[in-house]
Design a protein around this motif. Structure first.
Motif, mmCIF file in Angstrom:
data_model
loop_
_atom_site.group_PDB
_atom_site.id
_atom_site.type_symbol
_atom_site.label_atom_id
_atom_site.label_comp_id
_atom_site.label_asym_id
_atom_site.label_seq_id
_atom_site.Cartn_x
_atom_site.Cartn_y
_atom_site.Cartn_z
ATOM 1 N N TYR A 99 14.003 54.507 18.936
ATOM 2 C CA TYR A 99 13.822 53.665 20.122
ATOM 3 C C TYR A 99 13.471 54.577 21.283
ATOM 4 O O TYR A 99 14.047 55.656 21.451
ATOM 5 C CB TYR A 99 15.117 52.902 20.422
ATOM 6 N N THR B 133 6.769 51.253 7.429
ATOM 7 C CA THR B 133 7.207 51.396 8.816
ATOM 8 C C THR B 133 6.863 50.117 9.581
ATOM 9 O O THR B 133 5.744 49.596 9.439
ATOM 10 C CB THR B 133 6.543 52.598 9.499
ATOM 11 N N GLN C 231 9.282 51.115 22.781
ATOM 12 C CA GLN C 231 8.923 51.241 21.369
ATOM 13 C C GLN C 231 10.161 51.158 20.485
ATOM 14 O O GLN C 231 11.155 51.844 20.702
ATOM 15 C CB GLN C 231 8.205 52.575 21.123
ATOM 16 N N TYR C 232 10.082 50.290 19.462
ATOM 17 C CA TYR C 232 11.108 50.203 18.427
ATOM 18 C C TYR C 232 10.413 50.502 17.093
ATOM 19 O O TYR C 232 9.320 50.001 16.840
ATOM 20 C CB TYR C 232 11.705 48.799 18.339
ATOM 21 N N GLU C 233 11.041 51.296 16.268
ATOM 22 C CA GLU C 233 10.435 51.616 14.979
ATOM 23 C C GLU C 233 11.522 51.724 13.914
ATOM 24 O O GLU C 233 12.562 52.353 14.135
ATOM 25 C CB GLU C 233 9.646 52.920 15.061
ATOM 26 N N GLY D 194 11.882 52.354 9.541
ATOM 27 C CA GLY D 194 11.096 52.765 8.390
ATOM 28 C C GLY D 194 11.924 53.093 7.171
ATOM 29 O O GLY D 194 13.152 53.302 7.242
#
Length: 225
Positions: free
Chosen positions: A164, A224, A206-208, A210
Motif C-alpha cells: 500500500y 497480481t 495504490q493497493y496491490e 499478489g
C-alpha cells in the motif's frame, strides 16, 4: 541516497531538490499591426508571457507597465521549488519480509491564483477589471505519504505479497502558469483556457495484492491485483 544494512534491517534514506526557472512567450503577430504605436500593437495582440517583457526581452524581476488605460504585470520567470525526502526499512524476519517507509513531498509553485474562481474581479476597486487585490499567492504544498508492503513465503515455492502506498506528482508547469495579459481577456469575453491557479499535486493511492507459485523447475505462476 544512502543505504545501510543493520542486522536484519536494510535502511534506505534519500532525497531530491529541484529548482526551476520557467519562461514563456506567446504573441499573435498579425494583431501587432493594428496598434497606432508599437507598444499599443503589442499590447492589443493576444499575448501570454512571463520571464519576458511585452516585447519579448528577458527580464529577471516583475514590474507593471501601463499602455493607455491598461495596466498589466510583466512577470519575472517562475521559479518553482520541488523537494522530496524518504525513509524506508526492509525488515527480514525468519518467514516474513516487511517494507515500511514514509515520503515527504514539498512543492512551492511561485505563482498567483484568483482568490475566488467564481468571483474573479470581486476584490479590487474595479468590479469588472483585473486588479492586484483579485489575486493571491498560491500556497506551497507539503505532504507525508506512507508506504508499507510485505512478502510472506508460505513454502519455498509459494509466496503471498501485498503493498500500500500514497504517491504525489507535481502538475505540469504549463497547466499552472498564466500571465496577467491572458487573464485580463476575461474582462471583455469568456475565458478560453486560462489557468486560474487552483490546481494541486496529483495524488495516487495504490493497493496491490499478489501470489506467486513456482511450478517445478521450469515455470512459475504470478497473479497480481
Amino acid at each position: 541516497n544512502f543505504t545501510k544494512q543493520f542486522r536484519n534491517h536494510l535502511i534506505e534514506l534519500g532525497g531530491s531538490y529541484e529548482r526551476h526557472q520557467v519562461r514563456y512567450y506567446y504573441i499573435n503577430p498579425v494583431a501587432i499591426a493594428n496598434g497606432s504605436t508599437r507598444e499599443q500593437g503589442y499590447n492589443s495582440s493576444i499575448s501570454t508571457f512571463y520571464g519576458y517583457d511585452l516585447f519579448g526581452n528577458e527580464i529577471s524581476e516583475s514590474s507593471f507597465r501601463t499602455v493607455g488605460s491598461d495596466r498589466f504585470e510583466e512577470a519575472a520567470p517562475k521559479r518553482p521549488t520541488i523537494l522530496g525526502l524518504y525513509l524506508q526499512d526492509k525488515i527480514e524476519f525468519q518467514d516474513f519480509i516487511l517494507n515500511a517507509g514514509v515520503r515527504w513531498d514539498y512543492f512551492d509553485p511561485d505563482h498567483f491564483r484568483f482568490k475566488d474562481p467564481q468571483n474573479i474581479f470581486g476584490f479590487g476597486p474595479r468590479p469588472t477589471r483585473l486588479d492586484e487585490e483579485d489575486l493571491e499567492d498560491m500556497p506551497a504544498e507539503s505532504y507525508f505519504s506512507p508506504r508499507i508492503g510485505f512478502a510472506y513465503p508460505v513454502t519455498e515455492r509459494t509466496v503471498f505479497h501485498a503493498q500500500y502506498g500514497v504517491f504525489r506528482q507535481v502538475p505540469r508547469f504549463f497547466d499552472i502558469y498564466d500571465s496577467w495579459n491572458s487573464l485580463q481577456i476575461m474582462e471583455q469575453r469568456d475565458g478560453q483556457g486560462q489557468n486560474n491557479g487552483h490546481i494541486r499535486m496529483e495524488k495516487t493511492t495504490q493497493y496491490e495484492f499478489g501470489f506467486k507459485q513456482q511450478i517445478g523447475t521450469l515455470a512459475s505462476l504470478d497473479i497480481t491485483a
